[in-house]
Design a protein around this motif. Structure first.
Motif, mmCIF file in Angstrom:
data_model
loop_
_atom_site.group_PDB
_atom_site.id
_atom_site.type_symbol
_atom_site.label_atom_id
_atom_site.label_comp_id
_atom_site.label_asym_id
_atom_site.label_seq_id
_atom_site.Cartn_x
_atom_site.Cartn_y
_atom_site.Cartn_z
ATOM 1 N N GLU A 63 1.026 -0.838 0.045
ATOM 2 C CA GLU A 63 -0.020 -0.283 0.186
ATOM 3 C C GLU A 63 0.749 1.520 -0.133
ATOM 4 O O GLU A 63 1.033 2.314 -0.609
ATOM 5 N N ARG A 64 1.755 1.497 0.820
ATOM 6 C CA ARG A 64 2.423 2.411 1.172
ATOM 7 C C ARG A 64 3.543 2.753 -0.719
ATOM 8 O O ARG A 64 3.844 4.250 -0.699
ATOM 9 N N GLN A 65 3.245 1.393 -0.945
ATOM 10 C CA GLN A 65 4.474 1.764 -2.341
ATOM 11 C C GLN A 65 3.588 2.451 -3.248
ATOM 12 O O GLN A 65 3.265 2.610 -5.037
ATOM 13 N N GLY A 66 2.256 1.993 -2.618
ATOM 14 C CA GLY A 66 1.030 2.440 -4.303
ATOM 15 C C GLY A 66 -0.062 1.675 -4.885
ATOM 16 O O GLY A 66 -0.703 1.623 -5.587
ATOM 17 N N LEU A 67 0.454 0.258 -4.940
ATOM 18 C CA LEU A 67 -0.476 -0.997 -5.233
ATOM 19 C C LEU A 67 -1.831 -1.035 -4.597
ATOM 20 O O LEU A 67 -1.454 -0.608 -3.540
ATOM 21 N N SER A 68 -2.743 -0.876 -5.619
ATOM 22 C CA SER A 68 -3.864 -1.095 -4.841
ATOM 23 C C SER A 68 -3.930 -2.322 -4.140
ATOM 24 O O SER A 68 -3.723 -3.486 -4.741
ATOM 25 N N LEU A 69 -4.622 -2.844 -3.113
ATOM 26 C CA LEU A 69 -5.402 -4.070 -1.929
ATOM 27 C C LEU A 69 -5.553 -5.548 -3.271
ATOM 28 O O LEU A 69 -6.570 -5.682 -3.272
ATOM 29 N N ASP A 70 -6.957 -3.939 -3.870
ATOM 30 C CA ASP A 70 -7.986 -4.529 -5.085
ATOM 31 C C ASP A 70 -7.105 -5.260 -6.433
ATOM 32 O O ASP A 70 -7.880 -6.713 -6.363
ATOM 33 N N ILE A 71 -5.625 -5.241 -6.918
ATOM 34 C CA ILE A 71 -5.414 -5.880 -7.826
ATOM 35 C C ILE A 71 -5.069 -6.774 -6.768
ATOM 36 O O ILE A 71 -5.009 -7.968 -7.718
ATOM 37 N N VAL A 72 -3.984 -7.006 -5.111
ATOM 38 C CA VAL A 72 -3.890 -7.525 -4.793
ATOM 39 C C VAL A 72 -4.673 -8.694 -4.991
ATOM 40 O O VAL A 72 -4.862 -10.276 -4.404
ATOM 41 N N ALA A 73 -6.123 -8.802 -4.430
ATOM 42 C CA ALA A 73 -7.099 -9.014 -3.728
ATOM 43 C C ALA A 73 -7.636 -10.320 -5.781
ATOM 44 O O ALA A 73 -7.667 -11.268 -4.823
ATOM 45 N N ARG A 74 -7.466 -9.649 -6.167
ATOM 46 C CA ARG A 74 -7.706 -10.169 -7.390
ATOM 47 C C ARG A 74 -6.289 -11.499 -7.480
ATOM 48 O O ARG A 74 -6.922 -12.431 -8.173
ATOM 49 N N VAL A 75 -5.311 -11.042 -7.647
ATOM 50 C CA VAL A 75 -4.466 -12.016 -7.800
ATOM 51 C C VAL A 75 -4.490 -13.373 -7.168
ATOM 52 O O VAL A 75 -4.180 -14.369 -7.343
ATOM 53 N N VAL A 76 -4.402 -12.653 -6.171
ATOM 54 C CA VAL A 76 -4.330 -13.752 -4.569
ATOM 55 C C VAL A 76 -6.188 -14.566 -4.935
ATOM 56 O O VAL A 76 -5.951 -16.302 -4.936
ATOM 57 N N HIS A 77 -7.164 -14.245 -5.814
ATOM 58 C CA HIS A 77 -8.592 -14.888 -5.534
ATOM 59 C C HIS A 77 -8.081 -16.075 -6.724
ATOM 60 O O HIS A 77 -8.042 -16.744 -6.512
ATOM 61 N N GLU A 78 -7.269 -15.609 -8.000
ATOM 62 C CA GLU A 78 -6.943 -16.096 -9.532
ATOM 63 C C GLU A 78 -6.277 -16.947 -8.686
ATOM 64 O O GLU A 78 -5.971 -18.344 -9.367
ATOM 65 N N LYS A 79 -5.371 -16.695 -7.899
ATOM 66 C CA LYS A 79 -4.406 -17.642 -7.236
ATOM 67 C C LYS A 79 -5.187 -18.586 -6.665
ATOM 68 O O LYS A 79 -4.140 -20.820 -6.521
ATOM 69 N N LEU A 80 -5.952 -18.747 -5.776
ATOM 70 C CA LEU A 80 -6.294 -19.813 -5.280
ATOM 71 C C LEU A 80 -7.700 -20.464 -5.720
ATOM 72 O O LEU A 80 -7.767 -21.701 -5.378
ATOM 73 N N GLY A 81 -7.731 -20.408 -7.429
ATOM 74 C CA GLY A 81 -8.856 -20.656 -8.409
ATOM 75 C C GLY A 81 -8.166 -21.352 -8.971
ATOM 76 O O GLY A 81 -8.189 -22.632 -9.366
ATOM 77 N N ASP A 82 -6.483 -21.506 -8.754
ATOM 78 C CA ASP A 82 -5.467 -22.773 -9.425
ATOM 79 C C ASP A 82 -5.589 -24.086 -8.921
ATOM 80 O O ASP A 82 -5.910 -23.933 -8.434
#
Length: 82
Positions: A63-82
């Motif tokens: 977050e401090r580096q400006g990365l959106s947690l929504d994007i992180v959540a989406r990537v994690v959700h996709e990774k868990l779906g694999d």
């Protein structure tokens, strides 16, 4: 291999002391089931905190580096779906 198994099953000294204190408390307790449940709940809560702490720190840094947690959540959700 036997040494590795013995090391894996070694009890942490602090946990051993906690178990000893719990056993002593249960001897004098009028409601052992309640005491055990409260102790178990406390252990579960602290374990959860310890497991999640490094993840929370990493997310805070993202977050401090400006990365959106929504994007992180989406990537994690996709990774868990694999």
């Amino acid at each position: 291999m036997a040494v590795e198994d013995a090391h894996r099953h070694k009890i942490d000294p602090l946990a051993e002391q906690a178990a000893t204190f719990l056993a002593k408390a249960m001897v004098t307790s009028h409601d052992r089931d309640l005491l055990w449940q409260q102790f178990r709940d406390l252990v579960v809560a602290h374990t959860k905190e310890l497991e999640e702490a490094p993840v929370r720190e990493a997310l805070d840094e993202m977050e401090r580096q400006g990365l959106s947690l929504d994007i992180v959540a989406r990537v994690v959700h996709e990774k868990l779906g694999d």
